[in-house]
Design a protein around this motif. Sequence first.
Motif, PDB file in Angstrom:
ATOM      1  N   VAL A 168       2.252   9.386  10.724  1.00 51.24           N
ATOM      2  CA  VAL A 168       1.298   9.537   9.633  1.00 51.24           C
ATOM      3  C   VAL A 168       0.305   8.379   9.689  1.00 51.24           C
ATOM      4  O   VAL A 168       0.702   7.229   9.816  1.00 51.24           O
ATOM      5  N   LEU A 169      -0.976   8.701   9.587  1.00 53.83           N
ATOM      6  CA  LEU A 169      -2.014   7.674   9.550  1.00 53.83           C
ATOM      7  C   LEU A 169      -2.882   7.887   8.323  1.00 53.83           C
ATOM      8  O   LEU A 169      -3.340   9.005   8.072  1.00 53.83           O
ATOM      9  N   GLY A 170      -3.104   6.815   7.566  1.00 49.88           N
ATOM     10  CA  GLY A 170      -3.995   6.876   6.419  1.00 49.88           C
ATOM     11  C   GLY A 170      -5.435   6.940   6.898  1.00 49.88           C
ATOM     12  O   GLY A 170      -5.762   6.469   7.991  1.00 49.88           O
ATOM     13  N   PHE A 171      -6.309   7.526   6.089  1.00 51.83           N
ATOM     14  CA  PHE A 171      -7.723   7.619   6.464  1.00 51.83           C
ATOM     15  C   PHE A 171      -8.290   6.260   6.852  1.00 51.83           C
ATOM     16  O   PHE A 171      -9.106   6.162   7.754  1.00 51.83           O
ATOM     17  N   GLN A 172      -7.841   5.200   6.154  1.00 52.04           N
ATOM     18  CA  GLN A 172      -8.354   3.869   6.438  1.00 52.04           C
ATOM     19  C   GLN A 172      -7.970   3.388   7.835  1.00 52.04           C
ATOM     20  O   GLN A 172      -8.581   2.454   8.360  1.00 52.04           O
ATOM     21  N   ASP A 173      -6.965   4.018   8.456  1.00 53.89           N
ATOM     22  CA  ASP A 173      -6.516   3.639   9.793  1.00 53.89           C
ATOM     23  C   ASP A 173      -7.096   4.535  10.883  1.00 53.89           C
ATOM     24  O   ASP A 173      -6.727   4.424  12.056  1.00 53.89           O
ATOM     25  N   ILE A 174      -7.970   5.440  10.499  1.00 49.38           N
ATOM     26  CA  ILE A 174      -8.490   6.443  11.430  1.00 49.38           C
ATOM     27  C   ILE A 174      -9.987   6.239  11.634  1.00 49.38           C
ATOM     28  O   ILE A 174     -10.730   6.015  10.688  1.00 49.38           O
ATOM     29  N   ASP A 175     -10.398   6.331  12.886  1.00 52.06           N
ATOM     30  CA  ASP A 175     -11.820   6.374  13.217  1.00 52.06           C
ATOM     31  C   ASP A 175     -11.982   7.358  14.367  1.00 52.06           C
ATOM     32  O   ASP A 175     -11.030   8.026  14.764  1.00 52.06           O
ATOM     33  N   ILE A 182      11.613  20.095   9.329  1.00 57.16           N
ATOM     34  CA  ILE A 182      10.957  18.838   9.709  1.00 57.16           C
ATOM     35  C   ILE A 182      12.034  17.766   9.821  1.00 57.16           C
ATOM     36  O   ILE A 182      12.830  17.582   8.887  1.00 57.16           O
ATOM     37  N   PRO A 183      12.073  17.045  10.955  1.00 59.67           N
ATOM     38  CA  PRO A 183      13.069  15.976  11.095  1.00 59.67           C
ATOM     39  C   PRO A 183      12.972  14.975   9.941  1.00 59.67           C
ATOM     40  O   PRO A 183      11.892  14.712   9.404  1.00 59.67           O
ATOM     41  N   GLU A 184      14.111  14.425   9.580  1.00 59.07           N
ATOM     42  CA  GLU A 184      14.198  13.559   8.404  1.00 59.07           C
ATOM     43  C   GLU A 184      13.248  12.363   8.472  1.00 59.07           C
ATOM     44  O   GLU A 184      12.612  12.011   7.471  1.00 59.07           O
ATOM     45  N   ASP A 185      13.122  11.736   9.638  1.00 61.27           N
ATOM     46  CA  ASP A 185      12.259  10.555   9.719  1.00 61.27           C
ATOM     47  C   ASP A 185      10.783  10.914   9.562  1.00 61.27           C
ATOM     48  O   ASP A 185      10.014  10.184   8.931  1.00 61.27           O
ATOM     49  N   ILE A 186      10.382  12.072  10.086  1.00 63.10           N
ATOM     50  CA  ILE A 186       8.993  12.513   9.921  1.00 63.10           C
ATOM     51  C   ILE A 186       8.754  12.904   8.458  1.00 63.10           C
ATOM     52  O   ILE A 186       7.752  12.525   7.854  1.00 63.10           O
ATOM     53  N   GLY A 187       9.688  13.637   7.887  1.00 61.25           N
ATOM     54  CA  GLY A 187       9.568  14.012   6.471  1.00 61.25           C
ATOM     55  C   GLY A 187       9.520  12.791   5.563  1.00 61.25           C
ATOM     56  O   GLY A 187       8.752  12.748   4.599  1.00 61.25           O
ATOM     57  N   GLY A 188      10.303  11.779   5.892  1.00 59.91           N
ATOM     58  CA  GLY A 188      10.294  10.548   5.107  1.00 59.91           C
ATOM     59  C   GLY A 188       8.956   9.830   5.188  1.00 59.91           C
ATOM     60  O   GLY A 188       8.454   9.301   4.189  1.00 59.91           O
ATOM     61  N   ALA A 189       8.365   9.821   6.392  1.00 57.94           N
ATOM     62  CA  ALA A 189       7.054   9.182   6.564  1.00 57.94           C
ATOM     63  C   ALA A 189       5.989   9.923   5.755  1.00 57.94           C
ATOM     64  O   ALA A 189       5.122   9.299   5.136  1.00 57.94           O
ATOM     65  N   ILE A 190       6.071  11.238   5.750  1.00 52.70           N
ATOM     66  CA  ILE A 190       5.106  12.032   4.965  1.00 52.70           C
ATOM     67  C   ILE A 190       5.303  11.768   3.472  1.00 52.70           C
ATOM     68  O   ILE A 190       4.343  11.536   2.739  1.00 52.70           O
ATOM     69  N   ALA A 191       6.544  11.788   3.021  1.00 50.67           N
ATOM     70  CA  ALA A 191       6.832  11.544   1.606  1.00 50.67           C
ATOM     71  C   ALA A 191       6.357  10.150   1.182  1.00 50.67           C
ATOM     72  O   ALA A 191       5.778   9.986   0.094  1.00 50.67           O
ATOM     73  N   SER A 192       6.570   9.154   2.028  1.00 51.60           N
ATOM     74  CA  SER A 192       6.110   7.791   1.715  1.00 51.60           C
ATOM     75  C   SER A 192       4.593   7.740   1.596  1.00 51.60           C
ATOM     76  O   SER A 192       4.057   7.013   0.758  1.00 51.60           O
ATOM     77  N   PHE A 244       2.648  10.217   0.605  1.00 48.04           N
ATOM     78  CA  PHE A 244       2.318  10.799  -0.702  1.00 48.04           C
ATOM     79  C   PHE A 244       2.560   9.775  -1.805  1.00 48.04           C
ATOM     80  O   PHE A 244       1.747   9.640  -2.712  1.00 48.04           O
ATOM     81  N   ASP A 245       3.679   9.072  -1.715  1.00 50.22           N
ATOM     82  CA  ASP A 245       3.994   8.064  -2.732  1.00 50.22           C
ATOM     83  C   ASP A 245       2.937   6.971  -2.771  1.00 50.22           C
ATOM     84  O   ASP A 245       2.523   6.524  -3.840  1.00 50.22           O
ATOM     85  N   SER A 246       2.445   6.561  -1.600  1.00 49.23           N
ATOM     86  CA  SER A 246       1.402   5.527  -1.531  1.00 49.23           C
ATOM     87  C   SER A 246       0.121   5.993  -2.210  1.00 49.23           C
ATOM     88  O   SER A 246      -0.537   5.231  -2.907  1.00 49.23           O
ATOM     89  N   ILE A 247      -0.221   7.240  -2.010  1.00 46.00           N
ATOM     90  CA  ILE A 247      -1.434   7.790  -2.623  1.00 46.00           C
ATOM     91  C   ILE A 247      -1.268   7.875  -4.142  1.00 46.00           C
ATOM     92  O   ILE A 247      -2.172   7.549  -4.902  1.00 46.00           O
ATOM     93  N   ASP A 248      -0.078   8.311  -4.575  1.00 46.76           N
ATOM     94  CA  ASP A 248       0.167   8.436  -6.019  1.00 46.76           C
ATOM     95  C   ASP A 248       0.068   7.095  -6.730  1.00 46.76           C
ATOM     96  O   ASP A 248      -0.265   7.046  -7.904  1.00 46.76           O
ATOM     97  N   GLN A 249       0.342   6.001  -6.036  1.00 47.57           N
ATOM     98  CA  GLN A 249       0.322   4.679  -6.657  1.00 47.57           C
ATOM     99  C   GLN A 249      -1.087   4.110  -6.751  1.00 47.57           C
ATOM    100  O   GLN A 249      -1.302   3.102  -7.402  1.00 47.57           O
ATOM    101  N   LEU A 250      -2.057   4.756  -6.087  1.00 45.16           N
ATOM    102  CA  LEU A 250      -3.433   4.240  -6.115  1.00 45.16           C
ATOM    103  C   LEU A 250      -4.165   4.647  -7.363  1.00 45.16           C
ATOM    104  O   LEU A 250      -3.909   5.423  -8.132  1.00 45.16           O
TER     105      LEU A 250
END
Length: 110
Positions: A5-12, A92-102, A104-110
Amino acid sequence: MSPYVLGFQDIDKTKIGVVGGKGANLGELSRIAGILVPDGFCISTIAFKRIIRETPSIHKLLDQLSLLKVDDRDKIREVSGEIRRIIEGIAIPEDIGGAIASSFDSIDQL
């Protein structure tokens, strides 16, 4: 974020191979002052490739699809439908699902 998972801020534009064209464009847009892009993230091609690699039942169908002629629309539709059903049923493998869920959590905290 993770390699999955990459946040928009990490993408160019250099990340087009990792997140695709739409994701790279969103990353670029998010860097331009005055253009409002909602916080978000992209799931990487690394995650997709791993999931597909770990789904052996799909490989035979992909090989079949690659050998079909463009005018064999009925067979293309049939094989593509089978591929879609497999993809929709993949857990979805647990580690990938966890990264996606994290993410979402990061976005919700903004």
